[in-house]
Write a protein that holds these residues in place. Sequence first.
Motif, PDB file in Angstrom:
ATOM      1  N   THR A  54       0.789  -1.227   0.000  1.00  0.00           N
ATOM      2  CA  THR A  54       0.000   0.000   0.000  1.00  0.00           C
ATOM      3  C   THR A  54       0.821   1.277   0.000  1.00  0.00           C
ATOM      4  N   GLU A  57       1.993   2.200  -3.500  1.00  0.00           N
ATOM      5  CA  GLU A  57       0.907   2.575  -4.409  1.00  0.00           C
ATOM      6  C   GLU A  57       0.359   3.959  -4.087  1.00  0.00           C
ATOM      7  N   VAL A  67       3.815   3.327 -10.481  1.00  0.00           N
ATOM      8  CA  VAL A  67       4.431   2.883  -9.239  1.00  0.00           C
ATOM      9  C   VAL A  67       5.841   2.340  -9.462  1.00  0.00           C
ATOM     10  N   LEU A 237      -4.010  -6.420  -4.780  1.00  0.00           N
ATOM     11  CA  LEU A 237      -3.228  -5.288  -5.270  1.00  0.00           C
ATOM     12  C   LEU A 237      -2.669  -5.637  -6.641  1.00  0.00           C
ATOM     13  N   TRP A 239       0.426  -4.191  -7.609  1.00  0.00           N
ATOM     14  CA  TRP A 239       1.878  -4.006  -7.522  1.00  0.00           C
ATOM     15  C   TRP A 239       2.437  -4.932  -6.455  1.00  0.00           C
TER      16      TRP A 239
END
Length: 569
Positions: A54, A57, A67, A237, A239
């Motif tokens: 998190t 991002e 990112v 997510l 990434w």
Amino acid sequence: MARHLITSAIPYINGIKHLGNLVGSQLQADLYARYLRGRGHEVMFICATDEHGTPAELAAAKAGKPVADYCAEMHDVQAAIAGGFRLSFDHFGRSSSPQNRALTQHFAKVLADQGLIREVTEKQMYSVTDGRFLPDRYIEGTCPNCGFESARGDQCDNCTKQLDPVDLINPRSVISGSTDLEMRETKHLFLRQSAMKDKLAAWIDSKTDWPVLSTSIAKKWLFDGEGLQDRGITRDLSWGVPAQFDGAPWQGMDGKVFYVWFDAPIEYIAGTQEWAEKTGGDWARWWRLDQGAGDVTYTQFMGKDNVPFHTLSFPSTILGSAEPWKLVDYIKSFNYLNYDGGQFSTSRGRGVFMDQALGILPSDYWRWWLLSHAPESADAEFTWENFQASVNKDLADVLGNLVSRVTKFCNSKFGTEVPAAVVMTERETALMAQFREGLAAYEKAMDEIHVRRAAEELRALWVLGNEYLQAAAPWSVVKTDEEAARGIIAFALHLIRLYAVLSRPFIPDAAQAIMASLDCEDWAWPEDLDAALTVLPAGHAFTVPENLFRKITDEEREDWAKRFAGRRE
């Protein structure tokens, strides 16, 4: 020569860190690595940027960058700042590396083979406003345990209690601030930590030399309430390390990545692989017990908020794999450094950030204060008054003043050459007896990684030199006995070289400046103090160094206190 593997908790990629982050792991790890190298041991010191999850991002979105681009850019920024603080990593890697991706997926597969991964269909917080599931760190609210209003969905940074998003009071989306949240079903992988509980407890009980802070936090997670719980290791997510990959023993995990706290510690190993690929070295001899790592002593450094993951989660991965990986031998954990009556705050810009610190004063000033005030047994507090006093008294008045007085006096009376061989009179013999005792105490503190005590013992050695010079008074002796005065100064010059060698782990730039002024490249640790007093022969040329440390003025202190009390957006 012993072999030492050292890792410090890897810092998040999201922005420049403040001094509280620096003192929590990296700086103490660097101190220990430098000390061990100074004693002639083989050291592998690994760190990296923690680039998944998190924080990455959110920070990239705020910066308006992809990112991957954001992480690459911030890795270079953090590496440059680490260099500015003279952090002597053998490699500063990236958790987004191909090596970490492959190794993380490998561990996930072998853990599944050992029956330690289970698939769980659960309800997870979904933000209607954002149109996405919210990983734990995308959710903030009030901690039900301590009332902290900015607790995250996975853990409260204030009391360190492990949380689930549904535990939070008045939860909200970090992305939009929306409270329009609802629970929806999603499937994730869980690491069966509970199945490892007895093995972990026995392992932790065997670590009788660990700091109480490390073992107490681990045992709290092991035994409080319902005890150690299984932990989700995937998140919704885009990434991160993909949870669905060729050879994975599961299906239906497309669009999910491994939880950052699963893959981040694995980067310690992957970072060593990155080092090996870059240098041609052998990473396996540091990490694989079947390839030579059995004689390695592995020490980890971290703040107390990272302790649960390094005493339980990462060991669950290593032990659970049933493969011959090296486990940590010693975990040195630290409390928090607070700032002038409150907490450092990245979001509010409260406190000094690492780039700002280097813009104000050289790194040695900060290294000395942070290490000599390391938050080992309790939280510590940075105040500008204390910082000013410590720099002015310890660095300028004690060490800097000694170097200046000795070299300037020698230059004025005898020129810029060592004026004689050392002659051991009763005074020098008595001083060296004290020095041996002080050196042994310093080495003991460093060997046991008692950072504040080591700083105290080092300062005490500096004081011995000042007391010797004051008692010997060569400026008076030279009036009646020039040869005796020459001997005093020769002895003092050798003390200065010893201080450079011994102080190098704490203040490497000043140590280098001293040795450069002495035109000496002999950094040998004084295992034999008598031999150390012959390193600079009579006639050896030196230069008078620039003032090693300048004093901080009251005006500067007041200006900095105002400047860093505010908000930095």
